[in-house]
Design a protein around this motif. Structure first.
Motif, short mmCIF file in Angstrom:
data_model
loop_
_atom_site.label_atom_id
_atom_site.label_comp_id
_atom_site.label_asym_id
_atom_site.label_seq_id
_atom_site.Cartn_x
_atom_site.Cartn_y
_atom_site.Cartn_z
N ALA A 497 0.99 -1.13 0.09
CA ALA A 497 -0.12 0.26 0.58
C ALA A 497 1.13 0.87 0.28
O ALA A 497 0.26 2.08 -0.95
N LEU A 498 1.56 1.06 0.83
CA LEU A 498 3.05 2.35 0.87
C LEU A 498 3.55 3.14 -0.91
O LEU A 498 3.61 3.76 -1.02
N ALA A 499 3.76 1.69 -1.23
CA ALA A 499 4.40 1.46 -2.44
C ALA A 499 3.54 2.37 -3.23
O ALA A 499 4.06 2.83 -4.10
N GLU A 500 2.37 1.84 -3.43
CA GLU A 500 1.68 2.43 -4.02
C GLU A 500 0.63 4.26 -3.39
O GLU A 500 1.17 4.88 -4.86
N PRO A 508 9.69 10.23 -6.15
CA PRO A 508 11.37 8.92 -6.55
C PRO A 508 12.23 8.48 -5.32
O PRO A 508 12.67 7.45 -5.26
N ASP A 509 12.40 9.61 -4.46
CA ASP A 509 13.82 9.28 -3.60
C ASP A 509 13.80 7.89 -2.50
O ASP A 509 14.22 7.42 -2.13
N ALA A 510 12.00 7.98 -2.71
CA ALA A 510 11.42 7.19 -1.22
C ALA A 510 11.41 5.44 -1.70
O ALA A 510 11.33 4.43 -1.24
N LEU A 511 11.20 5.30 -3.35
CA LEU A 511 10.67 4.13 -3.63
C LEU A 511 11.13 2.69 -3.28
O LEU A 511 11.40 2.38 -3.61
N PRO A 512 12.42 3.56 -3.58
CA PRO A 512 13.58 2.04 -3.69
C PRO A 512 13.77 1.47 -2.32
O PRO A 512 14.22 0.47 -2.14
N VAL A 539 -0.18 -4.24 -8.17
CA VAL A 539 -0.56 -4.41 -9.63
C VAL A 539 -1.07 -2.89 -9.89
O VAL A 539 -0.91 -2.90 -10.81
N ARG A 540 -1.98 -1.90 -9.08
CA ARG A 540 -2.07 -0.97 -9.45
C ARG A 540 -1.39 0.05 -9.43
O ARG A 540 -1.17 1.01 -10.39
N SER A 541 -0.46 -0.19 -8.66
CA SER A 541 1.27 0.38 -8.85
C SER A 541 1.96 0.62 -9.97
O SER A 541 2.03 1.21 -10.29
N VAL A 542 1.61 -1.01 -10.25
CA VAL A 542 2.50 -0.90 -11.66
C VAL A 542 2.04 -0.09 -12.76
O VAL A 542 2.36 0.61 -13.17
N ALA A 554 10.99 -2.26 -11.84
CA ALA A 554 11.14 -3.17 -10.42
C ALA A 554 9.78 -3.24 -9.64
O ALA A 554 10.10 -5.01 -8.92
N LEU A 555 8.94 -2.88 -9.63
CA LEU A 555 8.13 -3.32 -8.99
C LEU A 555 7.30 -4.09 -9.19
O LEU A 555 6.76 -5.55 -9.89
N ARG A 556 7.09 -4.07 -11.05
CA ARG A 556 6.57 -5.14 -12.40
C ARG A 556 7.89 -6.20 -11.79
O ARG A 556 6.66 -7.53 -11.98
#
Length: 816
Positions: A497-500, A508-512, A539-542, A554-556
């Motif tokens: 949920a946080l990734a979404e 972008p700096d938090a995603l890694p 999947v929604r994030s992708v 990377a998410l995919r």
């Protein structure tokens, strides 16, 4: 009492009710009469430096003084002020006449430090408006209400009505009237109450009043005795009581202390109302504001406002209605012995004259006028945490204005400004500042559209102060908080949920950091339910990354790996489940199916494994649908998902249903299979258009033993209750007719083939009746249909063309 101190040249004590328009007008008149050298106001002394901001052009009440502990911003307190607050009027008068202003209540440093005591929590406001700036409601049953006691002594059963009649509706008394007289009378009444009830159950008042006396002594040394003190009327007797400085200091000795920060923040009329979380004890701030701003002819002006509001809402209201309502309200006030028509009389008049005897417009008038949706403003240079300043800069750039009234905002993410608004609102939500809440759009549902419901609440200023610990800008603060949450997350669902949210907020700096945490949690979590719960958000994030141009490779990769693990673990996880476990697993089944559908969409099939995922998922569904040890609910649901995706050949769904509804299957299992297969809003249409499946369900249901029927009835009722009324009616009609059979034909004539989903025996005479109209609509000539040529299988005898026993409104003929 104030008159007595004025005669001997001492301070003039102006006891008021906070947020009272009558008190505010009386304070202004008293200040004009006595012209003090300084004005002392009940409030936190830390706000003395903020007083000049009240005279700025950008300051518009209602506003509030906000104090919060610097090391714990969530520990906060508000001192709201409206245009009709006596303290605000005194402050503005002093600034206009160059008179110094000092606040004399207990410092916020002490009151915030006492937040561990329920009565001292900073997010509470006075239960009684005459008592001070921070009274809590806890323990209210042990405290006296001064206004209630005085109203009862005057023979009133409603304290609000007594106060309005005596104070709010009282006239100015003429130019020669003594402006201090009403304060003397009120002080005398409060003195009698304090002699009888002591502190009246307000057990922290002695400490506050001791500090007020110390500040009053200090002001007398600085400015002399010619002072004016504006405070709650309840405190006046305590301020004139003779005590020693040593005794007052002893009461303040040992109080806990924090380092506070104080500023001005916008406030709203709704937050001034009694029903709100920070309510200051007045039920009708809009009405009080009207009384203050329109002292002449308030009844006529109010009813004119009401008429304008109702006309804007398409009510048939004319000037004649206003005239008649004014007469009725004034007549009711006379009959009831009131000096001026109050809200009760005005409501009765509106109901009788403008509402045709109904309460239809009452809630509208209450929300828009009696309470009102007024949002104050503060100057841009008012003290604020750096994060608040960045939010203000961003919203001005994006043309987003805080509003007290809730509104919807439609965003098109292909436009630069709307995309910026979306980023800001998502980042604020991640920081715990819910200025906007996403909602379902009534129009387009595309991924380039977003709909937000916006509403600015005063307490969001506290949320901003709390979030200030993460950074000085919205971007840096949201990035830091997202990274911290990813590191501290304990469940896989939290990280997905946080990734979404990071993708939506474009961090972008938090995603890694989030991706590393996601990979770690996914590798350690073996629970299929947890994996299936986490997959949809991932999947929604992708998909959001694809739509918004973000690199989501990377998410995919993680999402594909997660899906593979679900495929392996799902069939064994479906074995041996009870009813509750099967219902929960059905949700996981649906969520995974939707997620695989998104990963395998045409635009995603170019990505590695896009199409193969759908093929593998179909194999998982087949395995679940054919295993006897799997609960019927899950087998039926898997069959339905395969059917919807076109993965079942002709007759396969009928075969699987036949096996599930065979006599050897327990009735409850069979009913569960039906719920899984035909449940949902669209399950009924499947049975309507497939006569074979409907016949199987009907045949099984009629063969259920009586002893088992009561067990399966709740399951079936839950399944069929989801269908629309028209679908249920059609199913009932089809069942009433019984099994469909082909019509008889004369010897030597071959029967026509039945069309799947339709009744047998095409009625060509009835079908031909619509052809002339159809030709006209389509503009086709006579030969376009070639309908005059007899069909080889049509009987020559008209009596044999249709079953004469069939009713004229037969649904099969109508569909034909």
């Amino acid at each position: 009492m104030s008159e007595r101190t004025a005669d001997r040249g001492g301070p003039v004590l102006l006891g008021v009710r906070h947020h009272g328009p009558g008190s505010a007008r009386a304070v202004r008149a008293a200040l004009e009469q006595c012209r003090p050298a300084a004005v002392l106001i009940e409030g936190p002394p830390e706000a003395d430096e903020l007083v000049p901001l009240a005279a700025r052009e950008g300051m518009r009440p209602p506003v509030a003084l906000l104090a919060h502990a610097q090391d714990d911003p969530g520990r906060a307190a508000f001192w709201p002020l409206a245009e009709f607050s006596p303290e605000w009027v005194a402050m503005r008068w002093a600034l206009a006449h160059g008179v110094p202003v000092r606040f004399i209540d207990l410092p916020a440093a002490h009151s915030l430090a006492r937040g561990d005591d329920e009565e001292w929590t900073g997010d509470q406001e006075p239960a009684d408006e005459t008592t001070g700036g921070q009274e809590a409601d806890s323990g209210a049953e042990a405290r006296i209400d001064p206004i209630g006691v005085l109203a009862e002594a005057a023979g009133y059963d409603d304290p609000e009505r007594w106060w309005e009649d005596v104070i709010e509706h009282r006239g100015s008394g003429g130019a020669d009237a003594d402006a201090l007289a009403p304060f003397a009378a009120l002080a005398e009444a409060m003195g009698a109450l304090r002699e009888t009830y002591g502190d009246g159950g307000h057990d922290r008042d002695p400490v506050r009043e001791a500090h007020m006396r110390l500040r009053l002594r200090a002001a007398r040394r600085e400015f002399g005795d010619h002072l004016a003190v504006v405070c709650g009327a309840w405190h006046v007797p305590a301020l004139v009581r003779r005590t020693t400085m040593t005794a007052d200091r002893q009461l303040l000795k040992g109080l806990p202390k924090v380092k506070p920060a104080v500023t001005w923040v916008p406030w709203t009329h709704r937050r001034l109302s009694r029903r709100s979380g920070y309510g200051a004890g007045i039920a009708s701030p809009g009405w009080y504001g009207h009384l203050f701003s329109a002292p002449d002819r308030p009844v006529e002006r109010w009813l004119t406002k009401v008429a304008g509001l109702l006309r804007a809402e398409d009510y048939a209201v004319s000037s004649a209605h206003v005239i008649e309502a004014v007469r009725l309200a004034e007549g009711l006030a006379t009959v009831r012995g009131r000096p001026l028509a109050g809200l009760t009389e005005l409501d009765d008049a509106v109901r009788a004259v403008m509402g045709d005897g109904t309460d239809a417009p009452s809630s509208l008038i209450h929300d828009r006028l009696v309470v009102g949706e007024v949002l104050g403003e503060v100057p841009e240079d008012a003290p604020a945490v750096p994060l608040q300043r960045d939010i203000d800069r961003s919203r001005r750039t994006l043309r987003l204005k805080p509003e007290a009234l809730e509104r919807e905002l439609e965003l098109d993410l292909r436009k630069e400004t709307d995309a910026g608004r979306s980023r800001l609102l998502h980042r604020l939500r991640l920081l715990g500042i819910p200025w906007g809440e996403p909602t379902r759009s009534r129009g387009s549902t595309g991924t380039f559209r977003e709909t937000w419901r916006l509403r600015w609440e005063p307490e969001l200023s506290v949320r901003v102060a709390e979030a200030g610990i993460w950074g000085t800008t919205v971007l840096s603060a949201a990035t830091a908080k997202a990274a911290s949450e990813a590191t501290g997350a304990t469940g896989l669902g939290e990280v997905t949920a946080l990734a979404e949210r990071c993708l939506l907020a474009e961090l972008p700096d938090a995603l890694p950091v989030v991706m590393r945490a996601l990979s770690d949690r996914a590798a350690l979590d073996a629970d299929v339910g947890h994996l299936a719960q986490a997959l949809p958000a991932l999947v929604r994030s992708v998909r959001y990354g694809d739509v918004r141009g973000t690199d989501a490779a990377a998410l995919r990769e993680v999402a594909t790996g997660l899906a593979e693990r679900v495929f392996v673990g799902l069939p064994p996880a479906c074995l041996g489940l009870d009813a509750d476990g099967a219902a929960e697993m059905r949700g996981h089944l649906d969520a995974t199916h939707q997620a695989v559908g998104l990963l395998g969409q045409p635009e995603s099939e170019r990505q590695p494994g896009g199409k193969q995922l759908r093929v593998r998922w179909a194999g998982v569904l087949r395995a679940v649908s054919e295993r006897d040890a799997v609960p019927g609910l899950l087998r039926g649901r898997s069959t339905r998902l395969l059917l919807d995706n076109g993965e079942l050949g002709d007759g396969e769904a009928e075969r699987l249903m036949g096996l599930a509804l065979s006599p050897g299957t327990p009735p409850t299992e069979a009913a569960g299979w039906i719920e899984g297969f035909a449940g949902g809003g669209d399950g009924g249409m499947l049975l309507v258009h497939d006569a074979r499946l409907l016949a199987l369900v009907d045949g099984w249901l009629t063969g259920v033993p009586d002893a088992a029927f009561t067990d399966v009835l709740p399951l079936l009722r839950r399944t069929f209750a989801e269908y629309e009324t028209g679908v249920r009616r059609t199913l009932g009609e089809l069942i009433r007719r019984g099994p469909a059979t082909a019509p008889r034909h004369p010897a030597g004539d071959a029967p026509e083939a039945a069309v799947p989903g339709f009744g047998p025996g095409l009625d060509r005479d009835r079908a031909a009746a619509v052809l002339p109209t159809l030709r006209t609509l389509l503009g086709i000539g006579q030969r376009g249909f070639d309908d005059e040529q007899p069909h080889p299988s049509r009987p020559a005898d008209p009596s044999q063309r249709a079953d004469p026993s069939r009713p004229a409104d037969d649904l099969t003929g109508a569909r034909t």
